[in-house]
Write a protein that holds these residues in place. Structure first.
Motif, PDB file in Angstrom:
ATOM      1  N   LEU B 154       6.040  -8.884  38.103  1.00 27.44           N
ATOM      2  CA  LEU B 154       7.502  -9.923  36.820  1.00 27.44           C
ATOM      3  C   LEU B 154       8.816  -8.805  37.095  1.00 27.44           C
ATOM      4  CD1 LEU B 154       6.805 -10.945  33.980  1.00 27.44           C
ATOM      5  CD2 LEU B 154       7.660 -12.107  35.530  1.00 27.44           C
ATOM      6  N   PHE B 155       8.958  -7.876  37.669  1.00 23.97           N
ATOM      7  CA  PHE B 155       9.723  -7.069  38.015  1.00 23.97           C
ATOM      8  C   PHE B 155      10.239  -6.846  38.803  1.00 23.97           C
ATOM      9  CE2 PHE B 155       7.193  -6.344  34.328  1.00 23.97           C
ATOM     10  CZ  PHE B 155       8.581  -6.088  33.269  1.00 23.97           C
ATOM     11  N   TYR B 229       2.877  -6.862  32.561  1.00 18.98           N
ATOM     12  CA  TYR B 229       3.802  -7.413  32.636  1.00 18.98           C
ATOM     13  C   TYR B 229       4.695  -8.390  31.268  1.00 18.98           C
ATOM     14  CZ  TYR B 229       1.746  -7.147  37.427  1.00 18.98           C
ATOM     15  OH  TYR B 229       1.308  -6.501  38.631  1.00 18.98           O
ATOM     16  N   TYR B 230       5.223  -7.585  30.401  1.00 23.60           N
ATOM     17  CA  TYR B 230       5.940  -7.752  30.159  1.00 23.60           C
ATOM     18  C   TYR B 230       7.053  -7.416  29.266  1.00 23.60           C
ATOM     19  CZ  TYR B 230       0.963  -9.071  28.242  1.00 23.60           C
ATOM     20  OH  TYR B 230      -0.297 -10.179  28.817  1.00 23.60           O
ATOM     21  N   ARG B 231       7.940  -8.480  29.315  1.00 23.17           N
ATOM     22  CA  ARG B 231       9.272  -7.734  28.880  1.00 23.17           C
ATOM     23  C   ARG B 231       9.642  -8.120  27.643  1.00 23.17           C
ATOM     24  NH1 ARG B 231      13.690  -9.018  33.334  1.00 23.17           N
ATOM     25  NH2 ARG B 231      13.990 -10.839  32.095  1.00 23.17           N
ATOM     26  N   VAL B 232      10.929  -6.936  27.301  1.00 23.89           N
ATOM     27  CA  VAL B 232      10.891  -7.288  25.610  1.00 23.89           C
ATOM     28  C   VAL B 232      12.349  -6.265  25.785  1.00 23.89           C
ATOM     29  CG1 VAL B 232       9.237  -7.193  23.329  1.00 23.89           C
ATOM     30  CG2 VAL B 232      10.220  -5.758  24.773  1.00 23.89           C
ATOM     31  N   LYS B 233      13.072  -7.115  24.652  1.00 20.95           N
ATOM     32  CA  LYS B 233      14.284  -6.152  24.331  1.00 20.95           C
ATOM     33  C   LYS B 233      14.451  -5.429  23.715  1.00 20.95           C
ATOM     34  CE  LYS B 233      18.136  -9.655  26.249  1.00 20.95           C
ATOM     35  NZ  LYS B 233      18.748 -10.611  26.575  1.00 20.95           N
ATOM     36  N   TRP B 247      16.158  -5.449  28.233  1.00 17.89           N
ATOM     37  CA  TRP B 247      15.189  -5.695  28.969  1.00 17.89           C
ATOM     38  C   TRP B 247      14.658  -4.419  29.370  1.00 17.89           C
ATOM     39  CZ3 TRP B 247      13.076 -10.389  27.840  1.00 17.89           C
ATOM     40  CH2 TRP B 247      14.008 -11.569  27.091  1.00 17.89           C
ATOM     41  N   GLN B 252       0.886  -5.267  26.258  1.00 18.04           N
ATOM     42  CA  GLN B 252       0.938  -6.752  25.841  1.00 18.04           C
ATOM     43  C   GLN B 252       1.409  -6.496  24.055  1.00 18.04           C
ATOM     44  OE1 GLN B 252      -3.599  -7.222  25.659  1.00 18.04           O
ATOM     45  NE2 GLN B 252      -3.147  -9.937  25.962  1.00 18.04           N
ATOM     46  N   TYR B 255       4.694  -6.308  23.344  1.00 15.93           N
ATOM     47  CA  TYR B 255       5.047  -7.758  23.733  1.00 15.93           C
ATOM     48  C   TYR B 255       4.457  -9.006  22.430  1.00 15.93           C
ATOM     49  CZ  TYR B 255       6.132 -12.121  26.023  1.00 15.93           C
ATOM     50  OH  TYR B 255       6.350 -13.633  26.352  1.00 15.93           O
ATOM     51  N   LEU B 256       3.351  -8.957  22.321  1.00 11.63           N
ATOM     52  CA  LEU B 256       2.552  -9.473  20.654  1.00 11.63           C
ATOM     53  C   LEU B 256       3.613 -10.065  19.677  1.00 11.63           C
ATOM     54  CD1 LEU B 256      -0.413 -10.895  22.785  1.00 11.63           C
ATOM     55  CD2 LEU B 256       1.486 -11.814  22.748  1.00 11.63           C
TER      56      LEU B 256
END
Lengths: 601, 654
Positions: B154-155, B229-233, B247, B252, B255-256
């Motif tokens: 994803l990156f 495979y997760y992105r947060v700010k 970003w 996981q 992210y969740l």
């Protein structure tokens, strides 16, 4: 982004008591819109548990006066409903009212209500937002099949308002203040998008959710005409097949037309929420489904056997204790057995294996000569050359028309197009010319020139191992009946990568924040709401459910003006074609005018 | 463009795997690197020129500087450290890196999102993203080319240049320049230990070059590739920051765990307060209207009272009526204002409402206006306080004796004046029986629900105490046995008490249920005979009946399993008591035995009753497949009952 959880939250909210409320019998009043909404997400026993012992329609004027009971109203804020509520409040049948609206109430409506409540009976007026039908946890519908106006690519005005209001409630219930994008070639999608953008800017307060998200959710409005293939194909997974062959309406299946169906199974409910077996098997293909049902039946048999040899009192007691459970199980087994055997019967009776094989090869591979040959064979009900001894049952008229429609879409630009000849062939078989007009309507609605010019996400996509960038998808590449992949999958993967081209999918204008949105076009979406103008299919819902299950970095919800199966899609286009008048706005291209002249004969 | 870059994987794959092999040659590889990229770049430059860098005057110079720069910087880092250790540094921020993979990834993650303002830098960062990122992607995709489920990084950060116009790009760059660039600290990063496993629950992959070894930028723990495979700010304080954060790659859980991510409470907007405010506005006005009507009515009341007391009225009734309120003139009205029927002489006559003076029809069918007897009115309207209660009641009686005293009023005035009072009166009337039955039912129900678990706990305790007593009796410690026995006995008593209490509650509950059942039958009979009954009430009765039956079925069953345990307990007790004081076996049954048998009998009968009920049900619903097994069990039960009955003989209580 779980529609079922959201609606359960809403139902709990409606049924909840305030603390000082003594426990009392309560009445629940619904209207024609909210009745099905409640029945989709709740059960009678749940309502009974919350001491709702009487459920009635607000419109029902013959309700008895029961001035010792409290009443909960859950209604849609339409003018008729408000009038009915005003009447109710002026001549109250119950001792108190809590009113829940499932969409935004206008100020004048609220004033009318307040004016009529001269006995001060209303203790609560609350807006919750569920003006849509939750089918699965990631699938919603508005149950509006007749959406087209008098011109191609236009809305029927009444339906447009309903859909627009419904979409607002979807957004509010998901707490989404989205970027709205739409397919550029569709006026219907564009109109809906700009209307929603306007409405959001008009209700800024409602769209303040407190928590800001990293990236705003994406609302992508798609038009059915850009993928007319998916609703023409016979699907092969459980939920889709039930809808295709028997029909699902608000998660209820009417089995009364099925020969020798048990009496109590006249109407069965298929809810992924309440039926764990269905929850586990709704996306299985027919082969896997058969295995699963077999296993289920074995399990049931085992249990019956246990119950049969009850020797001791101990066994008896155990049986008595588990009896309600057992009854539930046996009902459920009977339900799924009946469904599966009916599916099987229909598949064989209509020769769906053969039809579907041709459908799939036509929609995925370009091989005009071969397809034409095979199509002619099926249209003329000739036996299969590979095993000619097999007796040939003629396939249904509808299937033939569908095959021809697929051919017409697939080889529209092919120079060897034999459509007029094939149409004549069907005509000579006694197919009503009225039915054949569907094909010209379809071409006018979703022909090559009407579809979006989009090289890499063509509607004729085959299941491959190719990369779906950024997302994991599970394709059954070895299954020839499920080769075709709905276009929506490639669109979603582009959204997830932030690569949805702005030329084809522009952002809807709203008066404010346009600049902001322009920058966000290339953001990767984490929450995606897809909406199909012109109806979604269960097949697409399955694709989305698969993507959701395998990628938890993206959450997708899909919906449509209605949920189509092949026959409802054919019917809606056929009906719309009559409205449009043949050839109206069709852009008189050569093939089409030729086609019309042929059909006039 | 994508196709082109895919031609390079073979070289890059060597690069990727070499870093894990035992004798890497970083220098050679890294120098190799820019050459590949450079050649790639040359092919890309024209398109680049067209699209984004219109201002760039001399593209060749920038290319040359570009192809030199990264290579030299990495080289300089590598050479002092020698060949064996893979220490290297990020050419941009000077971060130390362990593997080349890590460096590549670091470049992608950290230095791709920030768009520098200057053109040259722009190109450089683009170059990194486009080429290194692409190569990375190819490496990743080549790790498992034959796998059925493929995941792409994803990156991969390849910015879509095709759509964004240069002006947008510039603006974006300007925006990012205004905000002070945030650097995410990484001192919370966990150092990898050998044989580290991915920290995601349920994932047991060893972290290696193949599976990846990635620190979650937020929590710092180590994970495999697939689980990041997760992105947060996040911002520099490692907090979630959707507004100013940048970003960052995360795991996981992080992210969740985003605030609002799992919020499934849909939007609710409570309009009650604004509704009530509106209502008070309206009700203030309406109360005035009602007050006015009441005043007028009062004048009529006084007039008639005076008349009744023999006091001559100052005006005849016709004139008095008009003096209370001005009558609408007949000529200006053509049709009834409520039902809209046209007036016609002799068929539909005009009537004046005595309270508001407006004209309505007197049609009995529509009820637009009607004569309301004064005594009913004064009954409904509480007499105002200006009258003393005693005189009022006296007047009231007298008024009743004048039957002709009535007042014509229109429907609107009638509703306005009376509906609220009628409603309140209705509320004060005694509720239907079903409601009081229901409320007592609820009381029993709550008691049962409270008591049931208590009994269960006691039984559980007894069960647990069981092995202990056996043990002590095995040791033959007399005192302990006695103590345990008495304790057990106490518990037994407690359990029996609780059970009795519950049984009593159940019986009462059952009694009410039966009463509702009989009510239903009565009203159904009435309905069959054609008597008018409240259908809604019947519906309510039925659903209450159903739920309480269900409740009984569910909870009585659990109670039925109780005596079994109790019985077993008492059996034990009898055995232990017999060991204490051995008695010669008697031919006649002991009282205890009789009681046990009776207990059994009761249970059996209860069950028989329930099964019979089910048989009835199945018959009614025509579920014959169930019927067979049910009837079998019924026969079995009958047999068992008969057996016990025989055993009991004279002692049976029937």
């Amino acid at each position: 982004m779980d529609l079922l959880k959201v609606s359960h939250g809403y139902v709990d909210r409606i049924l909840a008591r305030s603390d000082n409320d003594s426990s009392d019998i309560r009445v629940l009043l619904l209207d024609q819109f909210t009745g099905p909404i409640i029945s989709l997400v709740s059960t009678q026993s749940e309502l009974l548990q919350h001491e709702v012992y009487l459920i009635d329609r607000l419109e029902n004027l013959s309700r008895d006066k029961m001035r010792h009971l409290k009443c909960i109203c859950f209604v849609k804020p339409t003018e008729e409903t408000i009038t009915a509520l005003v009447d109710e409040l002026q001549n109250p049948k119950y001792s108190g009212y809590s009113i829940y609206f499932n969409n935004i109430v206008s100020k004048p409506q609220l004033e009318r209500l307040a004016e009529s409540d001269n006995m001060e009976l209303v203790s609560k007026v609350v807006e919750i937002f569920e003006d849509y039908y939750v089918v699965n946890k990631d699938l919603f519908s508005f149950n509006q099949s007749d959406i087209f106006g008098s011109a191609i690519d236009s809305w029927s005005p009444g339906v447009f308002n309903k859909v627009s209001e419904g979409m607002m409630s979807v957004l509010l219930s998901l707490k989404a203040k989205p970027i709205i994008r739409f397919e550029r070639n569709s006026k219907m999608a564009s109109k809906l998008a700009s209307d929603l953008a306007y409405e959001i800017s008009q209700n800024v307060q409602l769209f303040e959710f407190g928590v800001k998200q990293d990236t705003p959710p994406l609302l992508l409005i798609l038009d059915r005409k850009n993928d007319p293939i998916t609703p023409l194909l016979i699907p092969w997974t459980f939920q889709s097949m039930v809808h295709e062959l028997i029909g699902i309406a608000n998660n209820t299946v009417d089995l009364s037309c099925i020969p020798n169906a048990p009496k109590e199974l006249k109407q069965v409910v298929l809810s992924s929420d309440q039926d764990t077996f269905y929850h586990d098997s709704m996306y299985l293909n027919f082969g896997d489904l058969s295995d699963k049902i077999k296993h289920y039946v074995d399990q049931y048999k085992q249990q019956t056997k246990n119950n049969l040899n009850m020797d001791s009192l101990q066994d008896m007691k155990k049986f008595m204790e588990s009896y309600p459970e057992f009854r539930k199980l046996s009902n459920n087994v009977a339900k799924h057995m009946t469904l599966a055997s009916e599916l099987d019967r229909r598949i064989n009776a209509d020769r769906l294996w053969e039809v579907s094989e041709l459908e799939q090869t036509m929609s995925c591979n370009e091989n005009h000569n071969h397809d034409l040959q095979e199509l002619e064979r099926l249209l003329q009900d000739r036996p299969n050359p590979e095993n000619p001894s097999n007796p040939v049952v003629p396939i249904s008229e509808d299937a033939k028309i569908r095959l021809l429609a697929l051919y017409a879409l697939r080889y529209e630009s092919n120079s060897n197009n034999q459509l007029p000849r094939l149409l004549k062939l069907l005509g000579s078989q006694g197919v009503a010319p009225d039915k054949l007009t569907f094909i010209s309507s379809l071409l006018a609605y979703a022909g090559l020139k009407r579809r979006i010019d989009d090289a890499d996400s063509t509607v004729f996509t085959k299941a491959t191992n190719s990369l779906i960038a950024g997302l994991t998808a599970n394709h059954e590449t070895d299954n020839i009946y499920m080769q075709h992949i709905p276009r929506v999958e490639s669109i979603v993967s582009k959204c997830a990568k932030g690569k949805l081209p702005a030329v084809q999918f522009p952002v809807a204008d709203s008066s404010d924040g346009q600049q902001r949105n322009a920058n966000l076009v290339n953001e990767r979406s984490q929450d995606i709401i897809l909406f199909f103008v012109g109806g979604v299919t269960y097949e697409e819902a399955r694709v989305i459910a698969n993507l959701n299950a395998q990628n938890d970095s993206v959450r997708i919800v899909i919906g449509g003006t209605c949920i189509h199966n092949t026959s409802s899609f054919v019917e809606s286009i056929h009906k719309a074609g009559e409205k449009w008048g043949l050839g109206v706005g069709g852009g008189a291209n050569g093939a089409k005018s030729r086609l019309h002249s042929r059909m006039d004969i | 463009m994508i196709r082109d870059s895919k031609k390079t994987p073979t070289k890059r794959r060597v690069l990727g795997s070499s870093s894990s092999s035992s004798t890497p040659n970083p220098r050679r590889n890294i120098i190799d690197d820019p050459q590949v990229e450079g050649s790639d770049l040359n092919r890309l430059i024209p398109s680049l020129n067209e699209m984004t860098l219109a201002e760039s005057t001399n593209s060749s110079s920038s290319v040359s500087s570009l192809s030199n720069e990264p290579a030299s910087s990495i080289e300089s880092v590598v050479s002092p450290n020698g060949e064996t250790s893979l220490d290297m540094m990020c050419p941009i921020c000077g971060e130390k890196m362990v593997t080349l993979m890590q460096l590549n990834r670091h470049l992608d993650d950290e230095h791709s999102d920030v768009e520098p303002v200057a053109n040259e830098d722009d190109l450089k960062s683009w170059f990194r993203k486009k080429v290194i990122g692409k190569a990375n992607e190819v490496i990743n995709s080549n790790i498992n080319p034959n796998k059925k489920f493929l995941k792409l990084d994803l990156f991969d950060n390849n910015f879509s240049f095709t759509e964004s116009s240069s002006s947008v790009n510039l603006q974006e760059a300007a925006e990012t320049a205004e905000i002070v660039p945030i650097t995410i600290p990484r001192n919370h990063w966990k150092r990898p230990s050998p044989n580290e496993i991915c920290n995601t629950p349920g994932c047991s992959k060893y972290l290696s070059v193949k599976n990846g070894q990635v620190n979650c930028r937020k929590c710092g723990k180590l994970f495999c590739n697939t689980h990041t495979y997760y992105r947060v700010k996040i911002n520099a304080e490692l907090e979630y920051d959707p507004k100013n954060g940048i970003w960052s790659r995360c795991c996981q859980a992080c992210y969740l765990g985003k605030p609002g991510h799992n919020d499934t409470n849909g939007r609710v907007s409570d309009l009650s307060t604004s509704f009530k405010r509106l209502r008070t506005e309206f009700s203030g006005k309406r109360d005035l209207d009602v007050l006015m009507l009441e005043r007028r009515w009062l004048r009529f009341y006084e007039y008639y009272r005076n008349l009744d007391q023999g006091i001559r009225a100052s005006l005849p009734i016709k004139q008095f009526e008009r003096s209370v309120v001005n009558w609408q003139s007949d000529s200006e009205v053509k049709s009834c204002r409520i039902c809209q029927q046209r007036f016609s002489f002799g068929v539909l006559r005009k009537h004046h409402c005595r309270l508001c003076g407006l004209i309505t029809c007197g049609d009995v069918a529509t009820g637009c206006s009607m004569d309301v007897p004064l005594n009913i009115l004064s009954d409904l309207l509480s007499i105002p306080s200006s009258f003393s209660v005693a005189t009022a009641s006296k007047k009231y009686e007298k008024l009743e004796s004048t039957p002709d005293a009535s007042l014509r009023m229109c429907l609107v005035c009638k509703n306005q004046l009376l509906s609220k009072r009628l409603f309140i009166r209705d509320m004060q009337s005694s509720p239907p029986e079903i409601l009081s039955l229901y409320s007592s039912m609820v009381i029993y129900k709550t008691k049962i629900v409270k008591l049931l678990p208590e009994l269960k706990i006691t039984l559980e305790l007894m069960k647990r105490a069981d092995p202990a007593t056996e043990l002590s009796s095995g040791v033959h410690d007399h005192n302990a046995t006695i103590a345990a026995f008495s304790q057990e006995h106490e518990m037994l008593q407690l359990a029996t008490q609780q059970r009795l209490k519950l049984m009593r509650l159940f019986t009462r509950f059952d009694g009410i249920t039966k009463r509702i059942g009989s009510q239903i039958r009565v009203s159904e009979e009435l309905q069959a005979k054609g008597h008018p009954i409240s259908i809604d009430e019947l519906k309510i009765q039925k659903s209450i009946y159903q739920t309480s039956l269900l409740f009984l079925q569910e909870n009585m069953l659990s109670l039925q399993s109780v005596p079994k345990i109790l019985k077993g307990q008492s059996n034990d007790a009898s055995i232990s008591s017999s060991t204490q004081s051995p008695e010669p076996a008697q031919p006649k049954m002991t009282k205890r035995e009789v009681r046990e048998l009776r207990d059994q009998m009761m249970v059996l009968k209860e069950q028989r009753f329930l099964v019979a009920d089910m048989v009835e049900n199945s018959k009614k619903k025509r579920r014959f497949e169930d019927l067979k097994s049910l009837e079998d069990s019924l026969a079995d039960l009958d047999k068992a009952i008969q057996d016990i009955d025989d055993k009991l003989g004279d002692e049976s209580f029937t």
